[in-house]
Design an enzyme around this catalytic site. Sequence first.
Site, PDB file in Angstrom:
ATOM      1  CE  LYS A 136      -3.678  -0.566   4.898  1.00 54.84           C
ATOM      2  NZ  LYS A 136      -4.972   0.029   5.261  1.00 54.84           N
ATOM      3  CG  HIS A 163      -2.111  -0.881   1.100  1.00 56.99           C
ATOM      4  ND1 HIS A 163      -2.034  -2.224   1.371  1.00 56.99           N
ATOM      5  CD2 HIS A 163      -3.392  -0.641   0.722  1.00 56.99           C
ATOM      6  CE1 HIS A 163      -3.228  -2.781   1.178  1.00 56.99           C
ATOM      7  NE2 HIS A 163      -4.072  -1.833   0.783  1.00 56.99           N
TER       8      HIS A 163
END
Length: 271
Positions: free
Chosen positions: A160, A156
């Site tokens: 995040k 990601h």
Amino acid sequence: MIDVVVTGAAGRMGTTLVRCLQGAEGLRLAAGVERPGQARFEDAGELAGLGRLGVPVKDSLAAALDGLARPVVIDFTSHEASAAHAELCAARGAGLVIGSTGFTPETKARVQAAAARIPVVLSPNMSVGVNAVFALVREAARILGDGYDVEVLEMHHNRKKDAPSGTALRLAEVAAEALSRDPRQDLVYARHGLVGERTKREIGVQTLRGGDVVGEHTVFFVGEGERIEISHRATSRDQFARGAVRAAAWVAGRPPGLYDMFDVLGLRSGR
């Protein structure tokens, strides 16, 4: 028409949800919610770059729900905020769709308690494609059995906050359930140093972070002489929002309970 309230309306998912709700059959965007000082505009349409829609942005969920009969709230905020929102929705009789991740046992328990009074869809990933991958991983694990090592890799963007992703955890849990393993004991989240040989029961979950990656997940089934990979790569947040909108239409009028996207998509049978 079902009145929908979007929390975190100024965020990346919030603005995407506002855009995806435009023209959604049977749904009407009634209000957005943001913390005081977080929204540059007072209209949710302006926040999403759509121009003025006449949809107010309130500074609390309680204010946004005032005057609405049986609304549905779509919540992509944080596990702490989502737990508080669940309790408020239970008090107001509002349905709830939660896409937040990183839940602790305590915040998950608060959502479960709220679900005794209202219908709640809680899923670590609202994408229809990802939920199809959940079903594929479940079936692959059943077919392949214990003769294959299972590893989950996710990547990601660098902003995040939780790791591993909720989707990666769910993928590992789905495989563990199909293989009659205990996620609390058999999931391995990191390997470093002299860790010894890989055990037959463990399921590895590894995390990568970098750049602006929306989300990538791969489940590896590694056997002797062959490897099977089941992958999903997201290139935008629209698919998460579209799944959440679909869940909002589905959850309205359901009896109280804790549901997930398998219920929304009719994948529960055969599990």
